[in-house]
Design a protein around this motif. Structure first.
Motif, PDB file in Angstrom:
ATOM      1  N   PHE A 199       0.687   3.599  -3.115  1.00  0.00           N
ATOM      2  CA  PHE A 199       0.038   5.719  -2.624  1.00  0.00           C
ATOM      3  C   PHE A 199       1.136   6.510  -3.528  1.00  0.00           C
ATOM      4  CE2 PHE A 199      -3.020   3.397   0.846  1.00  0.00           C
ATOM      5  CZ  PHE A 199      -3.876   3.406  -0.012  1.00  0.00           C
ATOM      6  N   ALA A 255      -3.032   1.805  -6.717  1.00  0.00           N
ATOM      7  CA  ALA A 255      -3.601   2.824  -6.206  1.00  0.00           C
ATOM      8  C   ALA A 255      -2.701   4.473  -7.481  1.00  0.00           C
ATOM      9  CB  ALA A 255      -3.429   3.400  -4.979  1.00  0.00           C
ATOM     10  N   GLU A 267       0.288  -0.902   0.135  1.00  0.00           N
ATOM     11  CA  GLU A 267      -0.017  -0.072  -0.074  1.00  0.00           C
ATOM     12  C   GLU A 267       0.710   1.571  -0.014  1.00  0.00           C
ATOM     13  OE1 GLU A 267      -3.085  -0.730   3.178  1.00  0.00           O
ATOM     14  OE2 GLU A 267      -4.377  -0.995   1.743  1.00  0.00           O
ATOM     15  N   GLY A 308      -0.653   6.567  -7.271  1.00  0.00           N
ATOM     16  CA  GLY A 308       0.408   7.358  -6.597  1.00  0.00           C
ATOM     17  C   GLY A 308       0.178   8.956  -6.212  1.00  0.00           C
ATOM     18  N   TYR A 321      -5.905  13.471  -0.545  1.00  0.00           N
ATOM     19  CA  TYR A 321      -5.618  11.823  -1.035  1.00  0.00           C
ATOM     20  C   TYR A 321      -6.878  11.563  -0.323  1.00  0.00           C
ATOM     21  CZ  TYR A 321      -2.980   8.108  -3.272  1.00  0.00           C
ATOM     22  OH  TYR A 321      -2.654   7.124  -4.181  1.00  0.00           O
ATOM     23  N   ILE A 346      -9.113   7.299   0.379  1.00  0.00           N
ATOM     24  CA  ILE A 346      -8.060   6.616   0.328  1.00  0.00           C
ATOM     25  C   ILE A 346      -9.606   4.691   0.177  1.00  0.00           C
ATOM     26  CG2 ILE A 346      -6.942   4.239   1.528  1.00  0.00           C
ATOM     27  CD1 ILE A 346      -4.720   6.041   1.913  1.00  0.00           C
TER      28      ILE A 346
END
Length: 171
Positions: free
Chosen positions: A47, A56, A43, A58, A158, A160
């Motif tokens: 990220f 994801a 993760e 980044g 951001y 998540i």
């Protein structure tokens, strides 16, 4: 409606010997911890450096990033820190993220009067703040001299999404 959060599966496995499985009471905590660290590492990488394709998006490739060109190649100067601060969006929670390879540069950074910003000693840890904002060293960022080796971020922007995306059922 403008944002689509789509979770993707993260799959991992660990090989264990027959002897280790026979000693499951002692080994289970170790194996759980190793899997947890692997998920955290995956993760973190996503990220920070993810492309947005089956992972994801980044911060290093995000369309909202603001790039800053340094004064010198493979070096971080006081003017660079000030320049990055001057381009930051204030109002959230700014934090510096730095590659571990930047530690020698950051620990020896000098202001315009040629004074070290930090007084280093063998007993003290590397600085945990830069220009008044928290500083986190991350081994998953590019090395010194590469785009993204030092970032000033506000992670409150951001999003998540963890989980399967399906509603949970409880009986």
């Amino acid at each position: 409606r403008q944002i689509k959060l789509e979770p993707h599966k993260l799959i991992a496995y660990m090989t264990a010997s027959y002897e280790l499985l026979n000693n499951w009471d002692a080994a289970s905590q170790f194996m759980q911890n190793q899997m947890r660290l692997a998920v955290i590492g995956a993760e973190d990488y996503d990220f920070l450096r993810g492309t947005g394709v089956n992972q994801a998006q980044g911060i290093l490739g995000a369309p909202g990033q603001v790039a800053y060109n340094r004064a010198g190649a493979n070096a971080i100067a006081f003017a660079d820190v000030v320049g990055m601060l001057g381009r930051a969006k204030y109002g959230g929670s700014l934090v510096w993220i730095a590659s571990q390879t930047t530690i020698p540069q950051l620990c020896n950074i000098r202001d315009t009067g040629n004074n070290n910003l930090w007084m280093m000693s063998a007993a003290s840890a590397a600085p945990a703040s830069l220009a008044g904002f928290p500083l986190i060293y991350a081994d998953r960022l590019p090395a010194l001299g590469t785009k993204g080796d030092l970032c000033l971020c506000d992670f409150s922007y951001y999003l998540i999404k963890d989980g399967s995306g399906r509603p949970s059922c409880r009986g």
